[in-house]
Design a protein around this motif. Structure first.
Motif, short mmCIF file in Angstrom:
data_model
loop_
_atom_site.label_atom_id
_atom_site.label_comp_id
_atom_site.label_asym_id
_atom_site.label_seq_id
_atom_site.Cartn_x
_atom_site.Cartn_y
_atom_site.Cartn_z
N HIS A 170 0.74 -1.21 -0.06
CA HIS A 170 -0.03 0.16 -0.07
C HIS A 170 0.75 1.44 0.06
O HIS A 170 2.07 1.17 0.80
N GLU A 171 0.49 2.25 -0.71
CA GLU A 171 1.34 3.31 -0.94
C GLU A 171 1.61 4.21 0.46
O GLU A 171 2.66 4.87 0.56
N LYS A 172 0.64 3.93 1.41
CA LYS A 172 0.99 4.67 2.76
C LYS A 172 2.23 4.01 3.40
O LYS A 172 2.99 4.37 4.37
N TYR A 173 2.80 3.01 2.84
CA TYR A 173 4.10 2.29 3.62
C TYR A 173 5.28 2.52 2.54
O TYR A 173 6.30 1.83 2.74
#
Ligand code: COA
Length: 167
Positions: free
Chosen positions: A125-128
């Protein structure tokens, strides 16, 4: 090698320590492959912050409950371990373009060593996408909040480690 084993995927890494980015990749892999072996590199020549037993234990707490996940460690060449497990797929995470060059070299070297192997890349996920084990350790050591970046077991290990090392 039967078809079932062919569909076993090995997700190798140092996991020093595992982050939520790693866990995200494990979950994505388990949705595709019937069995995923998370393989912790146990390299006596490489200095790690956490011992292999600690890294295994953190991974077991964070991902061991998934029914098709096995948490294990390995030494030596990854391709030898993959063959020993009768698998033919290596999973790696790709966060940003800068991961690509290193991953590309590893995938081709592994293929040269064992042509039957395929490396498959999954995007967390882009949040990581900005999360790495060393950044997490640096922030934790300086007293920053890392609870949203690592599983609870890792947060606890980091707290213990950096409390111990405080003068
Ligand atoms: N989320 C968060 N962080 C991630 C991530 C993700 N999805 N994917 C990678 N990272 C980060 C890690 O946090 C780590 O950060 P750091 O550099 O700050 O510590 C870094 O990317 C790489 O860590 P990791 O994913 O644990 O893998 P690795 O690059 O340490 O693993 C092996 C490398 C184990 C696959 C490789 O060294 C190997 O196969 N060794 C065995 C010997 C061998 O066969 N050598 C020949 C290889 S061609």
């Amino acid at each position: 090698m039967d078809d079932k084993n062919q569909m076993t995927a090995v997700y190798p890494g140092s996991f020093d320590p595992p982050t939520l980015g790693h866990i995200d990749i494990i979950k994505r892999a388990t949705a595709i492959f019937p069995k995923v072996i998370v393989a912790v590199l146990k390299n006596p020549g490489k200095k790690t912050t956490f011992t292999s037993e600690e890294r295994l234990s953190m991974l077991r707490s964070a991902a061991g409950q998934e029914k098709n996940v096995e948490i294990d460690s390995f030494e030596g060449l990854l391709v030898d371990y993959v063959q020993k497990k009768n698998a033919r797929v290596i999973i790696r995470g790709l966060r940003v373009i800068s991961d690509f060059e290193y991953e590309f070299q590893m995938a081709l070297m592994n293929r040269k060593l064992y042509p039957h192997i395929e490396t498959i890349y999954l995007m967390p996920h882009e949040k990581y996408s900005y999360v790495s084990s060393s950044l997490v350790k640096e922030v934790a050591q300086l007293g920053g909040e890392v609870g949203c970046l690592v599983p609870p077991s890792v947060e606890a290990h980091l707290k213990l480690l950096f409390r111990k090392s405080k003068p």
